[in-house]
Design a protein around this motif. Structure first.
Motif, PDB file in Angstrom:
ATOM      1  N   LEU A  86      22.073  22.825  -7.034  1.00  0.00           N
ATOM      2  CA  LEU A  86      23.055  21.775  -6.745  1.00  0.00           C
ATOM      3  C   LEU A  86      22.739  20.445  -7.439  1.00  0.00           C
ATOM      4  N   VAL A  87      21.506  19.998  -7.351  1.00  0.00           N
ATOM      5  CA  VAL A  87      21.147  18.698  -7.935  1.00  0.00           C
ATOM      6  C   VAL A  87      21.305  18.710  -9.458  1.00  0.00           C
ATOM      7  N   PRO A  88      20.704  19.682 -10.165  1.00  0.00           N
ATOM      8  CA  PRO A  88      20.934  19.688 -11.618  1.00  0.00           C
ATOM      9  C   PRO A  88      22.403  19.933 -11.975  1.00  0.00           C
ATOM     10  N   GLY A  89      23.118  20.702 -11.155  1.00  0.00           N
ATOM     11  CA  GLY A  89      24.543  20.916 -11.405  1.00  0.00           C
ATOM     12  C   GLY A  89      25.321  19.609 -11.334  1.00  0.00           C
ATOM     13  N   ALA A  90      25.020  18.803 -10.319  1.00  0.00           N
ATOM     14  CA  ALA A  90      25.681  17.498 -10.187  1.00  0.00           C
ATOM     15  C   ALA A  90      25.297  16.572 -11.343  1.00  0.00           C
ATOM     16  N   LEU A  91      24.027  16.592 -11.730  1.00  0.00           N
ATOM     17  CA  LEU A  91      23.575  15.748 -12.849  1.00  0.00           C
ATOM     18  C   LEU A  91      24.163  16.222 -14.176  1.00  0.00           C
ATOM     19  N   LEU A  92      24.340  17.514 -14.326  1.00  0.00           N
ATOM     20  CA  LEU A  92      24.974  18.057 -15.529  1.00  0.00           C
ATOM     21  C   LEU A  92      26.437  17.618 -15.602  1.00  0.00           C
ATOM     22  N   ALA A  93      27.129  17.689 -14.472  1.00  0.00           N
ATOM     23  CA  ALA A  93      28.524  17.241 -14.425  1.00  0.00           C
ATOM     24  C   ALA A  93      28.621  15.744 -14.722  1.00  0.00           C
ATOM     25  N   ASP A  94      27.701  14.949 -14.166  1.00  0.00           N
ATOM     26  CA  ASP A  94      27.695  13.505 -14.415  1.00  0.00           C
ATOM     27  C   ASP A  94      27.463  13.210 -15.893  1.00  0.00           C
ATOM     28  N   ALA A  95      26.477  13.869 -16.502  1.00  0.00           N
ATOM     29  CA  ALA A  95      26.186  13.645 -17.927  1.00  0.00           C
ATOM     30  C   ALA A  95      27.393  14.035 -18.777  1.00  0.00           C
ATOM     31  N   THR A  96      28.038  15.126 -18.426  1.00  0.00           N
ATOM     32  CA  THR A  96      29.219  15.570 -19.173  1.00  0.00           C
ATOM     33  C   THR A  96      30.330  14.531 -19.093  1.00  0.00           C
ATOM     34  N   ARG A  97      30.581  14.007 -17.890  1.00  0.00           N
ATOM     35  CA  ARG A  97      31.601  12.962 -17.727  1.00  0.00           C
ATOM     36  C   ARG A  97      31.253  11.721 -18.539  1.00  0.00           C
ATOM     37  N   GLN A  98      30.010  11.282 -18.462  1.00  0.00           N
ATOM     38  CA  GLN A  98      29.590  10.076 -19.174  1.00  0.00           C
ATOM     39  C   GLN A  98      29.713  10.250 -20.694  1.00  0.00           C
ATOM     40  N   LEU A  99      29.279  11.400 -21.193  1.00  0.00           N
ATOM     41  CA  LEU A  99      29.352  11.646 -22.633  1.00  0.00           C
ATOM     42  C   LEU A  99      30.801  11.789 -23.100  1.00  0.00           C
ATOM     43  N   ALA A 100      31.639  12.428 -22.298  1.00  0.00           N
ATOM     44  CA  ALA A 100      33.051  12.566 -22.652  1.00  0.00           C
ATOM     45  C   ALA A 100      33.739  11.201 -22.652  1.00  0.00           C
ATOM     46  N   ARG A 101      33.402  10.364 -21.675  1.00  0.00           N
ATOM     47  CA  ARG A 101      33.963   9.011 -21.614  1.00  0.00           C
ATOM     48  C   ARG A 101      33.537   8.193 -22.834  1.00  0.00           C
ATOM     49  N   ALA A 102      32.278   8.292 -23.211  1.00  0.00           N
ATOM     50  CA  ALA A 102      31.778   7.561 -24.378  1.00  0.00           C
ATOM     51  C   ALA A 102      32.460   8.056 -25.656  1.00  0.00           C
ATOM     52  N   GLN A 103      32.627   9.374 -25.765  1.00  0.00           N
ATOM     53  CA  GLN A 103      33.290   9.920 -26.958  1.00  0.00           C
ATOM     54  C   GLN A 103      34.749   9.498 -27.012  1.00  0.00           C
ATOM     55  N   SER A 104      35.401   9.475 -25.863  1.00  0.00           N
ATOM     56  CA  SER A 104      36.797   9.045 -25.798  1.00  0.00           C
ATOM     57  C   SER A 104      36.932   7.585 -26.238  1.00  0.00           C
ATOM     58  N   ALA A 105      36.035   6.733 -25.760  1.00  0.00           N
ATOM     59  CA  ALA A 105      36.066   5.320 -26.147  1.00  0.00           C
ATOM     60  C   ALA A 105      35.834   5.177 -27.651  1.00  0.00           C
ATOM     61  N   LEU A 106      34.922   5.947 -28.197  1.00  0.00           N
ATOM     62  CA  LEU A 106      34.653   5.900 -29.637  1.00  0.00           C
ATOM     63  C   LEU A 106      35.858   6.395 -30.430  1.00  0.00           C
ATOM     64  N   ASP A 107      36.504   7.459 -29.943  1.00  0.00           N
ATOM     65  CA  ASP A 107      37.686   7.978 -30.620  1.00  0.00           C
ATOM     66  C   ASP A 107      38.823   6.956 -30.624  1.00  0.00           C
ATOM     67  N   HIS A 108      38.970   6.193 -29.564  1.00  0.00           N
ATOM     68  CA  HIS A 108      40.020   5.176 -29.494  1.00  0.00           C
ATOM     69  C   HIS A 108      39.726   3.978 -30.400  1.00  0.00           C
ATOM     70  N   GLN A 109      38.456   3.707 -30.658  1.00  0.00           N
ATOM     71  CA  GLN A 109      38.079   2.615 -31.560  1.00  0.00           C
ATOM     72  C   GLN A 109      38.360   2.973 -33.015  1.00  0.00           C
ATOM     73  N   HIS A 110      38.177   4.216 -33.339  1.00  0.00           N
ATOM     74  CA  HIS A 110      38.322   4.676 -34.724  1.00  0.00           C
ATOM     75  C   HIS A 110      39.303   5.843 -34.783  1.00  0.00           C
ATOM     76  N   PRO A 111      40.615   5.547 -34.697  1.00  0.00           N
ATOM     77  CA  PRO A 111      41.582   6.648 -34.749  1.00  0.00           C
ATOM     78  C   PRO A 111      41.494   7.396 -36.077  1.00  0.00           C
ATOM     79  N   LYS A 112      41.726   8.698 -35.998  1.00  0.00           N
ATOM     80  CA  LYS A 112      41.694   9.529 -37.202  1.00  0.00           C
ATOM     81  C   LYS A 112      42.878   9.200 -38.103  1.00  0.00           C
ATOM     82  N   ALA A 113      42.626   9.217 -39.381  1.00  0.00           N
ATOM     83  CA  ALA A 113      43.716   9.024 -40.343  1.00  0.00           C
ATOM     84  C   ALA A 113      44.478  10.325 -40.479  1.00  0.00           C
ATOM     85  N   HIS A 114      45.786  10.239 -40.495  1.00  0.00           N
ATOM     86  CA  HIS A 114      46.600  11.463 -40.603  1.00  0.00           C
ATOM     87  C   HIS A 114      47.053  11.685 -41.987  1.00  0.00           C
TER      88      HIS A 114
END
Length: 114
Positions: A86-114
């Motif tokens: 349970l504890v590592p599962g919760a920490l894994l979920a937290d790390a995943t959320r944090q990393l996804a949030r950081a990647q999302s913020a980075l993606d919004h700063q530098h939109p891909k050229a189409h």
């Protein structure tokens, strides 16, 4: 025997790799180091993998190393060892959320050229 070899190898990896890496993760979290969630993800995933191997090995052995008394089996073996899932599962979920949030913020700063 094979199960003894497995235990020795798993505990050696825990002592020499996951233990120090856990301490490094703790320091990274305290210092808000940019790699803190990557480390948290690695340590949590490693712990969960060890838990799966632990429970699967015991299940494959027909629960031969576990006391069959229901209170012991469900209270100690499943309940207390379940905290290590349970504890590592919760920490894994937290790390995943944090990393996804950081990647999302980075993606919004530098939109891909189409």
């Amino acid at each position: 025997s094979r199960s003894d070899d497995f235990t020795v190898v798993m505990e050696t990896v825990t002592a020499w790799a996951w233990g120090p890496l856990s301490f490094l993760t703790f320091l990274a979290l305290l210092r808000r180091h940019p790699a803190r969630y990557v480390l948290q993800l690695l340590v949590s995933l490693g712990q969960l993998y060890g838990d799966v191997l632990y429970f699967a090995t015991e299940a494959r052995a027909g629960w031969a190393h576990s006391d069959p008394h229901p209170l012991y089996f469900w209270g100690y073996f499943v309940g207390l060892n379940g905290l290590w899932v349970l504890v590592p599962g919760a920490l894994l979920a937290d790390a995943t959320r944090q990393l996804a949030r950081a990647q999302s913020a980075l993606d919004h700063q530098h939109p891909k050229a189409h």
